[in-house]
Design a protein around this motif. Structure first.
Motif, PDB file in Angstrom:
ATOM      1  N   ASP A 284       0.881  -1.264   0.101  1.00 42.69           N
ATOM      2  CA  ASP A 284      -0.236   0.002   0.074  1.00 42.69           C
ATOM      3  C   ASP A 284       0.859   1.365   0.007  1.00 42.69           C
ATOM      4  OD1 ASP A 284      -2.340  -1.648  -0.091  1.00 42.69           O
ATOM      5  OD2 ASP A 284      -2.538  -1.375   2.021  1.00 42.69           O
ATOM      6  N   ASN A 302      -2.629   3.887   9.629  1.00 42.08           N
ATOM      7  CA  ASN A 302      -3.812   3.518   9.100  1.00 42.08           C
ATOM      8  C   ASN A 302      -3.708   2.399   8.062  1.00 42.08           C
ATOM      9  OD1 ASN A 302      -5.224   4.271   6.055  1.00 42.08           O
ATOM     10  ND2 ASN A 302      -6.447   5.239   7.614  1.00 42.08           N
ATOM     11  N   LYS A 303      -2.524   2.456   7.473  1.00 36.65           N
ATOM     12  CA  LYS A 303      -2.114   1.266   6.351  1.00 36.65           C
ATOM     13  C   LYS A 303      -2.085  -0.012   7.032  1.00 36.65           C
ATOM     14  CE  LYS A 303      -1.538   3.802   2.533  1.00 36.65           C
ATOM     15  NZ  LYS A 303      -2.392   3.357   1.410  1.00 36.65           N
ATOM     16  N   ARG A 306      -5.773  -1.262   7.921  1.00 37.77           N
ATOM     17  CA  ARG A 306      -6.191  -1.634   6.622  1.00 37.77           C
ATOM     18  C   ARG A 306      -6.005  -3.221   6.231  1.00 37.77           C
ATOM     19  NH1 ARG A 306      -8.941   1.764   3.251  1.00 37.77           N
ATOM     20  NH2 ARG A 306      -9.339   4.034   3.856  1.00 37.77           N
ATOM     21  N   PRO A 310      -9.403  -6.004   7.104  1.00 39.02           N
ATOM     22  CA  PRO A 310      -9.859  -5.588   5.886  1.00 39.02           C
ATOM     23  C   PRO A 310     -11.435  -5.618   6.094  1.00 39.02           C
ATOM     24  CG  PRO A 310      -8.976  -7.720   5.444  1.00 39.02           C
ATOM     25  CD  PRO A 310      -8.504  -7.147   6.846  1.00 39.02           C
ATOM     26  N   ILE A 313     -13.337  -2.201   6.534  1.00 40.51           N
ATOM     27  CA  ILE A 313     -13.568  -1.342   5.816  1.00 40.51           C
ATOM     28  C   ILE A 313     -14.901  -1.282   5.181  1.00 40.51           C
ATOM     29  CG2 ILE A 313     -12.723  -0.178   3.663  1.00 40.51           C
ATOM     30  CD1 ILE A 313     -10.079  -1.850   4.271  1.00 40.51           C
ATOM     31  N   ILE A 319     -11.850   2.970   7.083  1.00 43.63           N
ATOM     32  CA  ILE A 319     -11.507   1.974   7.991  1.00 43.63           C
ATOM     33  C   ILE A 319     -12.104   2.418   9.211  1.00 43.63           C
ATOM     34  CG2 ILE A 319      -9.345   2.976   8.390  1.00 43.63           C
ATOM     35  CD1 ILE A 319      -9.920  -0.828   8.533  1.00 43.63           C
ATOM     36  N   SER A 371      -8.688   8.194   6.412  1.00 43.38           N
ATOM     37  CA  SER A 371      -9.255   7.107   6.830  1.00 43.38           C
ATOM     38  C   SER A 371     -10.207   6.504   5.496  1.00 43.38           C
ATOM     39  CB  SER A 371     -10.294   7.439   7.995  1.00 43.38           C
ATOM     40  OG  SER A 371      -9.498   7.646   9.100  1.00 43.38           O
ATOM     41  N   GLU A 372      -9.533   6.869   4.254  1.00 43.11           N
ATOM     42  CA  GLU A 372     -10.326   6.320   3.196  1.00 43.11           C
ATOM     43  C   GLU A 372      -9.278   6.006   2.079  1.00 43.11           C
ATOM     44  OE1 GLU A 372     -12.879   9.336   1.709  1.00 43.11           O
ATOM     45  OE2 GLU A 372     -14.179   9.389   3.713  1.00 43.11           O
ATOM     46  N   GLU A 373      -9.622   5.215   1.284  1.00 41.74           N
ATOM     47  CA  GLU A 373      -8.715   4.989   0.099  1.00 41.74           C
ATOM     48  C   GLU A 373      -8.540   6.112  -0.706  1.00 41.74           C
ATOM     49  OE1 GLU A 373      -7.055   2.427  -0.314  1.00 41.74           O
ATOM     50  OE2 GLU A 373      -7.827   0.352   0.315  1.00 41.74           O
TER      51      GLU A 373
END
Length: 373
Positions: A284, A302-303, A306, A310, A313, A319, A371-373
Motif C-alpha cells: 500500500d 492507517n495502512k 487496512r 480488511p 472497511i 476503515i 481514513s479512506e482509500e
C-alpha cells in the motif's frame, strides 16, 4: 416470716429452709442461670444427634452405591452403571434422579479417588492415577450430570473464544450464534441465550438482543485478561494441545497440515499470517509520496489497520476507528523498519514554520485517503 408461713399454711422452719436454700443457690439470677444451662444442654444434644444422623445417612448411601458398582476394586464405571447401582440396591431408599446424581456422584468419585474421563464421548469415570489430567479442564468435557450453572456459562464462553481463535489471525471479532451453543453439554436452544447474556457481563463480550448473537472482541478480551482468565487458560491449553498434535502429524508421510495450526489465540500469530499483512501494508505504500515525519505514524497506522482488518472497511472505503486504535506501537515499528523509514530530523530542521509542517502532514494523510482509500 411467721405471717408468710400462716398465709401459706406451712411451718415456720420450712419457710426458713426455703429462704436459706434460695440464697445459697444464687437467688433469682442463679435460677435463671440453671434454666439456661438446661436449655443449652438440650439444644447441644438435639443438634449433635441431628447432624450425626444426616452425615451417617449420606455416608451410608455412598457406601451402598459403591457396593452396587462393584466395590473399591473396580477401575472404571459409567453413568448408566451408577444409575443402575442406585436403583437396584435393596437397602437404598433413593432413586436415580438428577438430585441423587448431584448429591452422590461427587461423593462416590471422591471416596474412590475417581474423576471423569477427559474425552467427553466416553461417558466414563476412571481412577485419577490411570489417566493424564490436564492442568486446566475444559467444562465442555464435563459430564452433564456434574455441570453447574457456572460450568455451563464458562462452556459457552470458551466455545465462543475457540471459534474466534480458529479463524485467520486477521479476524479479531466474531459473532457467536445461539445455534452454536446448542448441544454443549446438553444446553437447549431456549437456554442458550441465557448463558450468552451471562457471558456478555465479561469484558470483550456483548450480546445483541436484535439478532441473538454474542459479539466477541479479541483485543478487548485480552486487555481484560484477569477477568477472562478462566476461559483464556483453557484456550491456551487447547492451543498448546493443538500444536503438539500438529507436530506429531507433521511426521505423516502425506505432509498434510493440521487445521489447528492456525489456532494461535491468544498466544500470538503464525509467521505466515504475520508476513501476509506486512506484505499488504508495504504494498500500500508503493504509490505514497514522501511523508513528513509528523504525519508518518498516522499514515503507517492507517495502512496497518487496512491490512490487518480488511473486513472493517465500509462501503465508502473508510476503515473503522476501532481498527485503527487496535494497531500497536510494535506493529508500527515493524513496518517502519521494513520500509527503512527513519527519523527525518535533519530534513525538518530547515523548516521554520512548524505549522507548515503539520499542515503538510495533514495533506499527505489526506492524499493517502486519511481514513479512506
Amino acid at each position: 416470716m411467721a405471717d408468710f408461713a400462716d398465709e401459706k399454711d406451712v411451718a415456720n422452719y420450712e419457710v426458713l429452709r426455703a429462704v436459706v436454700c434460695y440464697r445459697l443457690d444464687g437467688g433469682a439470677l442463679g435460677w435463671v442461670g440453671r434454666q439456661l444451662k438446661k436449655l443449652e444442654s438440650r439444644l447441644d444434644l438435639d443438634t449433635s444427634v441431628s447432624l450425626d444422623a444426616t452425615m451417617s445417612s449420606k455416608e451410608s448411601n455412598t457406601q451402598k452405591i459403591i457396593q452396587g458398582l462393584g466395590g473399591e476394586e473396580m477401575s472404571a464405571f459409567t453413568l448408566e452403571e451408577f444409575n443402575k447401582a442406585v436403583e437396584t440396591h435393596p437397602n437404598l431408599k433413593i432413586s436415580a434422579s438428577k438430585h441423587t446424581r448431584e448429591e452422590y456422584l461427587p461423593r462416590v468419585l471422591d471416596e474412590l479417588e475417581f474423576t471423569y474421563h477427559p474425552n467427553p464421548t466416553k461417558d466414563l469415570f476412571v481412577l485419577t492415577d490411570e489417566i493424564e489430567i490436564p492442568d486446566v479442564r475444559d467444562p465442555r468435557s464435563k459430564p452433564k450430570a456434574m455441570l453447574s450453572e457456572a460450568d455451563k456459562r464458562l462452556a459457552v464462553k470458551v466455545d465462543a473464544l475457540e471459534k474466534l481463535a480458529s479463524l485467520s489471525d486477521s479476524r479479531e471479532r466474531y459473532q457467536y450464534e445461539k445455534g452454536e451453543a446448542v448441544g454443549i453439554n446438553g444446553i437447549a436452544y431456549n437456554n442458550a441465550g441465557k448463558y450468552m447474556r451471562q457471558v456478555a457481563d465479561s469484558p470483550g463480550f456483548e450480546f445483541s438482543e436484535d439478532n441473538d448473537v454474542l459479539r466477541v472482541d479479541k483485543r478487548r478480551v485480552l486487555d481484560a485478561e484477569i477477568e477472562n482468565d478462566d476461559a483464556l487458560e483453557i484456550i491456551r491449553q487447547i492451543a498448546s494441545d493443538a500444536l503438539e498434535d500438529n507436530d506429531r502429524e507433521s511426521q505423516d508421510s502425506r505432509g498434510e497440515k493440521n487445521p489447528s495450526r492456525n489456532f494461535t489465540f491468544p498466544s500470538g500469530e503464525s509467521s505466515d499470517d504475520r508476513e501476509e499483512w506486512i506484505d499488504q501494508a508495504l504494498e500500500d505504500f508503493e504509490d505514497v509520496d514522501e511523508i513528513p515525519e509528523p504525519a508518518l505514524e498516522n499514515v503507517v497506522r492507517n495502512k496497518i489497520a487496512r491490512a490487518r482488518y480488511p473486513d472493517e472497511i465500509d462501503e465508502t472505503g473508510t476503515i473503522s476507528d476501532e481498527a485503527v486504535e487496535r494497531v500497536t506501537d510494535e506493529e508500527i515499528e515493524t513496518v517502519r523498519e521494513e520500509l527503512g523509514l527513519v527519523q527525518q530530523s535533519d530534513e525538518l530542521a530547515g523548516v521554520d514554520d512548524q505549522f507548515e509542517v503539520l499542515e503538510a502532514g495533514r495533506q499527505a494523510a489526506a492524499t493517502d485517503g486519511g481514513s479512506e482509500e
